[in-house]
Design an enzyme around this catalytic site. Sequence first.
Site, PDB file in Angstrom:
ATOM      1  N   THR A  23       0.859  -1.184   0.000  1.00 52.01           N
ATOM      2  CA  THR A  23       0.000   0.000   0.000  1.00 52.01           C
ATOM      3  C   THR A  23       0.899   1.239   0.000  1.00 52.01           C
ATOM      4  OG1 THR A  23      -2.036   0.951   0.872  1.00 52.01           O
ATOM      5  CG2 THR A  23      -0.447   0.229   2.517  1.00 52.01           C
ATOM      6  N   CYS A  29      -3.266   7.221   7.941  1.00 52.14           N
ATOM      7  CA  CYS A  29      -3.790   5.860   7.889  1.00 52.14           C
ATOM      8  C   CYS A  29      -2.730   4.873   8.371  1.00 52.14           C
ATOM      9  CB  CYS A  29      -4.203   5.491   6.473  1.00 52.14           C
ATOM     10  SG  CYS A  29      -5.561   6.482   5.830  1.00 52.14           S
ATOM     11  N   HIS A  46      -5.810  -1.154   4.757  1.00 56.19           N
ATOM     12  CA  HIS A  46      -5.370   0.247   4.794  1.00 56.19           C
ATOM     13  C   HIS A  46      -6.423   0.998   5.604  1.00 56.19           C
ATOM     14  CE1 HIS A  46      -3.432   3.742   2.402  1.00 56.19           C
ATOM     15  NE2 HIS A  46      -4.240   4.290   3.281  1.00 56.19           N
TER      16      HIS A  46
END
Lengths: 161, 199
Positions: A23, A29, A46
Amino acid sequence: MAEVLKIGIAEWKQTTAPNRLRTAGLGSCVGVILYDVRLQLAAMAHVMLPDSTIARKNQSLEVGKYADTAITALVESLRREGATRLQAKMAGGAQMFQFKYENEAMRIGERNAEAIRQALKTHRIPLVAEDCGGHNGRTIEFDVATSVLSIRTVSVGTKEI
Amino acid sequence: MLSEFEQDLLKELGNIGSGHAATALSSMLGKPVNITVSSAEMEPITYLPERLGGPERHVASVLLELDGDIRGMILILFAVQDAEQMVSSLIGMPFSFDDFDELGQSAWEEIGNIMSGAYARALGDWLQTPIMIQVPATAIDMAGSIVEFVVTSVQPEEDAALYIDTTFMIDQKVSAGHVLFLPTHGSLHQIQQRLMGHG
């Protein structure tokens, strides 16, 4: 052929070795990985926000978006594949901007990481390694075969946990 | 979602804001600044990292928080080398963010300060409401990480942002900037009501 599976914001995916999970551009996040070493099986989410109860009623619930629902989804999915000894790693939760005044909403990265720690505790999953906080964005890649998580930042370069 | 009429009004807001920013930049630099607004539209937030050249693109950014009847954030992004070029024009010597040069760094903060302030003032004038602002913060990092941080902090309505593409030409050199305005939950409705007053 090994594949690299890309996970977007609020998404989650599961795969087996020799594939990798990736990711890009984590800010506040947190990228969390649950894995079973014996089965060479792993899933990555995520996570964007700490708690699904803040979801607005008219929105369809994206399970990968919230710490609590993401961990539950990952655990259930991996257990369906026969996983019994799950472990976890995570990275992210940065505070990208430093203002001269305090603002609770800007501490969301810290709260995301803490919510994941709590959810893992509830599911009795050991958190083997983490790289959270700070002020830098991160791109992470998890190698299912070795359980190594590579973390790249603009200022520090790449490190492994 | 916004009607076509409302979207047009927001485009005009993009033009006015960029005009204010160019004027402010020009008086700061003491030289002409030409602008071209190539687009101004409402975009779903999930598209933003791709529009900015991918989540890992290295960008220089300025973030300004807005308070008052209209709340939200203004985020300005430039490719790192474009931002460095603007700083070079201001301080009159080559500049790189990697050098940790204090003069250049504070020049960049000042550019961010006057540009984001210009957009905020344009918004306030346009909507005829006072908008309070603080000193903005800057960050040099991955576009995806920056946008994500702003989105989770604002939690905007409609999951959309006003996205303005503007190029600034200074000393025959072009710097492409992206300006994002993200209203907080509730503020978009306020804006719509005030925009209807213009119709």
